[in-house]
Scaffold this motif. Structure first.
Motif, short mmCIF file in Angstrom:
data_model
loop_
_atom_site.label_atom_id
_atom_site.label_comp_id
_atom_site.label_asym_id
_atom_site.label_seq_id
_atom_site.Cartn_x
_atom_site.Cartn_y
_atom_site.Cartn_z
N UNK A 1 120.60 122.82 66.67
CA UNK A 1 120.40 121.48 66.15
C UNK A 1 120.67 120.49 67.29
N UNK A 2 119.62 119.88 67.80
CA UNK A 2 119.76 118.94 68.91
C UNK A 2 119.95 117.50 68.44
N UNK A 3 119.35 117.16 67.29
CA UNK A 3 119.54 115.82 66.73
C UNK A 3 120.66 115.88 65.70
N UNK A 4 121.66 115.06 65.86
CA UNK A 4 122.75 115.03 64.88
C UNK A 4 122.32 114.34 63.59
N UNK A 5 121.34 113.42 63.71
CA UNK A 5 120.89 112.65 62.54
C UNK A 5 119.38 112.46 62.59
N UNK A 6 118.83 112.03 61.47
CA UNK A 6 117.43 111.60 61.40
C UNK A 6 117.36 110.37 60.51
N UNK A 7 116.23 109.68 60.52
CA UNK A 7 116.11 108.40 59.80
C UNK A 7 115.08 108.53 58.69
N UNK A 8 115.42 108.04 57.50
CA UNK A 8 114.49 108.02 56.38
C UNK A 8 113.45 106.94 56.63
N UNK A 9 112.20 107.30 56.58
CA UNK A 9 111.11 106.41 56.95
C UNK A 9 111.08 105.14 56.10
N UNK A 10 111.24 105.30 54.79
CA UNK A 10 111.09 104.16 53.88
C UNK A 10 112.25 103.17 53.96
N UNK A 11 113.48 103.70 54.06
CA UNK A 11 114.66 102.84 53.98
C UNK A 11 115.37 102.63 55.31
N UNK A 12 115.01 103.42 56.32
CA UNK A 12 115.67 103.41 57.62
C UNK A 12 117.12 103.88 57.53
N UNK A 13 117.48 104.52 56.41
CA UNK A 13 118.82 105.09 56.29
C UNK A 13 118.95 106.26 57.26
#
Length: 217
Positions: free
Chosen positions: A69-81
């Motif tokens: 797992x290289x990305x610790x996080x990702x972003x929800x497209x609709x809400x930017x959460x």
């Protein structure tokens, strides 16, 4: 295929998960939960390895992988959460088919600006190259090339009935039901069986056991 390539020596696969990248749609949030069985290992990687084994009329004898797992996080497209990415977004795989052919693969989350899907099959008498601008075999849009003997690599037409429907996902399900209907009515054996599923999940299990997800910190 075997008659065109003679003995298959090796296959290399590059794929993009589409999801598990910088952002994803809210509808696919469940794919970030390891308990749902819908990660990149279970969907694009597994689908592609299953299709490869089917095309080569062969089964995997051994399999190992490295899951990272290289990305610790990702972003929800609709809400930017911003949400945690708790599944692998990098898969390095090595397997051997019963015929002895070597299979190597790298799948990565998101999409690449360079290569999103590349399958190269090298045989003792020829080579095949399958590419697509999308991330894996389940979404169609393929370009096929090949060469034998002293030939240069050249395009090979893909029959129209192998192309995707307008709605790829529902079209894939429709084709499976059509095969099932044919098996029932005509006595054919084209539909994947329970044994097919067992073989695929053994492959997934082998990759997961050998390549426990590690995270860089």
């Amino acid at each position: 295929m075997s008659s065109d390539l003679s003995q298959v020596l090796s296959t290399s696969v590059i794929g993009s998960g589409i999801t598990w990248g910088e952002e994803l749609e809210d509808a696919f949030l469940y794919t970030l939960d390891p308990s749902k069985g819908a990660s990149m290992v279970h969907v694009p990687f597994a689908y592609t390895m299953d299709a490869l084994a089917f095309a080569l009329d062969d089964d995997f004898l051994s399999a190992s992988g490295t899951l990272v797992t290289r990305r610790a996080t990702t972003r929800i497209f609709e809400s930017w959460e911003v949400v945690p990415l708790a599944v692998a977004d990098q898969i390095a795989f090595t397997g051997r088919l019963q015929s002895g052919a070597l299979v190597t693969s790298h799948f990565r989350g998101g999409l690449s600006r360079a290569t999103n899907f590349h399958v190269e099959i090298n045989g003792s008498k020829g080579d095949l190259l399958l590419t697509s601008p999308v991330g894996y075999e389940g979404l169609g849009g393929f370009n096929l090339s090949g060469a034998q003997a002293g030939e240069n690599l050249h395009p090979i037409p893909v029959p129209c009935h192998f192309g995707p429907d307008d709605n790829v996902l529902s079209g894939n399900a429709k084709k499976l039901y059509e095969l099932l209907a044919s098996d029932i009515l005509a006595g054919t054996h084209q539909t994947p069986t329970f044994e097919s599923a067992v073989k695929l999940h053994r492959l997934i299990n082998g990759v997961e056991k050998s390549g426990v997800v590690s995270r860089d910190i």
